[in-house]
Design a protein around this motif. Sequence first.
Motif, mmCIF file in Angstrom:
data_model
loop_
_atom_site.group_PDB
_atom_site.id
_atom_site.type_symbol
_atom_site.label_atom_id
_atom_site.label_comp_id
_atom_site.label_asym_id
_atom_site.label_seq_id
_atom_site.Cartn_x
_atom_site.Cartn_y
_atom_site.Cartn_z
ATOM 1 N N VAL A 266 0.843 -1.200 0.000
ATOM 2 C CA VAL A 266 0.000 0.000 0.000
ATOM 3 C C VAL A 266 0.875 1.247 0.000
ATOM 4 O O VAL A 266 0.668 2.167 -0.787
ATOM 5 C CB VAL A 266 -0.937 0.020 1.229
ATOM 6 N N LEU A 267 1.873 1.251 0.880
ATOM 7 C CA LEU A 267 2.776 2.407 0.969
ATOM 8 C C LEU A 267 3.394 2.711 -0.380
ATOM 9 O O LEU A 267 3.492 3.852 -0.806
ATOM 10 C CB LEU A 267 3.900 2.128 1.971
ATOM 11 N N LYS A 268 3.820 1.659 -1.046
ATOM 12 C CA LYS A 268 4.452 1.813 -2.348
ATOM 13 C C LYS A 268 3.504 2.434 -3.340
ATOM 14 O O LYS A 268 3.866 3.324 -4.102
ATOM 15 C CB LYS A 268 4.845 0.447 -2.874
ATOM 16 N N ARG A 269 2.286 1.931 -3.335
ATOM 17 C CA ARG A 269 1.324 2.411 -4.313
ATOM 18 C C ARG A 269 0.985 3.866 -4.107
ATOM 19 O O ARG A 269 0.832 4.606 -5.066
ATOM 20 C CB ARG A 269 0.055 1.560 -4.261
ATOM 21 N N VAL A 270 0.829 4.285 -2.858
ATOM 22 C CA VAL A 270 0.417 5.666 -2.653
ATOM 23 C C VAL A 270 1.570 6.639 -2.873
ATOM 24 O O VAL A 270 1.339 7.830 -3.022
ATOM 25 C CB VAL A 270 -0.227 5.910 -1.266
ATOM 26 N N GLY A 271 2.811 6.142 -2.891
ATOM 27 C CA GLY A 271 3.930 7.004 -3.238
ATOM 28 C C GLY A 271 4.359 7.919 -2.113
ATOM 29 O O GLY A 271 3.643 8.123 -1.141
#
Lengths: 253, 220, 220
Positions: free
Chosen positions: A167-172
């Motif tokens: 999730v962290l990765k996706r939200v940037g």
Amino acid sequence: MSHAVQAELIAHEDAPHALPPVQLDQFEGPLDVLLHLIRSQEMDIFDIPMAMITVQYLRILEAQQEMDLEVAGDYLVMASTLMQLKSRMLLPRPEMDEEGNQIDPRAELAAQLVAYEQYRMLAEELNERPRLGRDVFVRSIFPESKNVERPLPEADLDALLLAFRAVLKRVGGEVRHQIFNETMSVRERMATVLERLRKGGLQLDELLADEPGREALVTTVLAILELWRQQTITVIQSESLGSITLLPKEVIE
Amino acid sequence: MKPEHVQMLASQIEALMLASDEPLSLTRLRGLLDEELHSSDIRAALSELEALYRNRGIQLIQIAGGWQFRTAPEHADLIQQLWEIRPQRLSRSAMETLAIIAYRQPVTRAEIEALRGVKVSSQMIATLQERGWIKVLGRKEVPGRPHLFGTGKQFLVDFGLESLKDLPDSAQLMDEDEIQQMVMGSIQQHENEETEPGKENPDQDEIGNTYLNANKTASG
Amino acid sequence: MKPEHVQMLASQIEALMLASDEPLSLTRLRGLLDEELHSSDIRAALSELEALYRNRGIQLIQIAGGWQFRTAPEHADLIQQLWEIRPQRLSRSAMETLAIIAYRQPVTRAEIEALRGVKVSSQMIATLQERGWIKVLGRKEVPGRPHLFGTGKQFLVDFGLESLKDLPDSAQLMDEDEIQQMVMGSIQQHENEETEPGKENPDQDEIGNTYLNANKTASG
């Protein structure tokens, strides 16, 4: 006609005007840029006009104003390779290998381009395959008949952390910072405060009375402020310096 | 409607039924399918599917105001056996939902959806609630008064955590490259601040800025 | 086996497929079903089901050594709508890296970088690893003992492959030596043509076409 002369002629033609402008960030690296130049102009990959391609390559590079240093390195290495090849093509006598065969200085580059193009194509094909979760889907819950009991799911902390990382990765970066900057202890306290407020309002003093130590106190205050900011609770102070009452926005039915 | 249209419609509904984690109602189906369809067309396709799956291992049944695929009751023992061997793993999407609730509590379903970029189904919330891993903490005072979710005690017990503080800091979950970028960023900022008054080291400054800008462009 | 037995078996398998959260292998099916069944019986029932679901909204697909129900690809948009998913796009660089790992495994990061002509970030490797698409197979016994990467099971599952042998076009893929030979051959041909008297404008087209055709075959 020798390579040298041919190359010179082309270089003077100022061919790049025919090319639509491209941005470096459309490409996946120097090989990708070269393949674009070669294929879009229908050049022969086994007989690359070095002078022309070098000029075109350098123009694309120059047009790019800002570049990540690490990425820039790869592009610059290629630029120097191209310039070196260009000058080797200008040598009057062709280079020979031990057996007396002519060496084409461009052979290595051509091989590299052919190899890369293969994978570029395979990557595209792979990307076009129906992919699970994007194009095709499977069942995700399994509500079978009543007389079948499904064992409860198992807890797996690693899987949980992995999922959160995803999730962290996706939200940037930036969004992530905005959203997840509070520490876990404040988050936890927010949950506790909300729970205590479920039954109705509380005085701030009451809420803070049980807090052991300064740090816990500060954490609770931060949690209350955050809940207030989020408009999850109401804070009432009827007179200045009077007691402060915290209310859930509405008592839950 | 022509038979081939009914068949196409049946095919679409079949796919939706498999992929959905909730029973699909007629209204929901109409919203998803071609808007110009009549309810009667959808009904026709549904009865065709119902008939198709009658006396099969899979059935299309009507439940909770919608339709859903279920295994035929006579295979209950077999399914029980299948499930006994290996406890269910939580699906990836359920894990993500749980993780967001754990790290971001109290949080509404809409907020979870915004972070995941995908709809969160009631069924998934129900599964996590049933397991005691999440619970409703209250309501958020925004239109619709949505529930605020947080983790329950069972979450700490099952995941072997003393308290939520034992969950790794979200910063620790970043990988090498991200951390390096962050460090580079802060070093640069530091250097900028230091060299500001006298501009003693302008070269470095410039390169640093280029790097930072490039990074921003890349991530933006 | 009698037709009604095959049908009963197909019904059981159908139910198991619906209730399983992962592809079911032949071995697994045999363990769950009547022990006295032959693999060939199960295979027969599976082919019957496969045929039954061909051209339907749901398909029974052979994947990573097992079978699983999946929605038909033509309904992708519909399901994306159901789930309110923005289809995730993978960067071209991630796909290129993945393709190289899939076709060249075991392969080191340096080898990938050499093929792509650019650095491969740790972040990208981590992303592919997290998805379970790639994994470390071991280390290469050269100085530095770099990791050797290959594909993981999830790669087969997500890309709908039964095994690595089903990777598209793997037969046509040229290795380094073959490329070397091809390049040498083509360049040699050029030089010959160019030194031939009277042929001032070598027919570049022809060789270009041969190469292009070869490419087309490879992609077809």
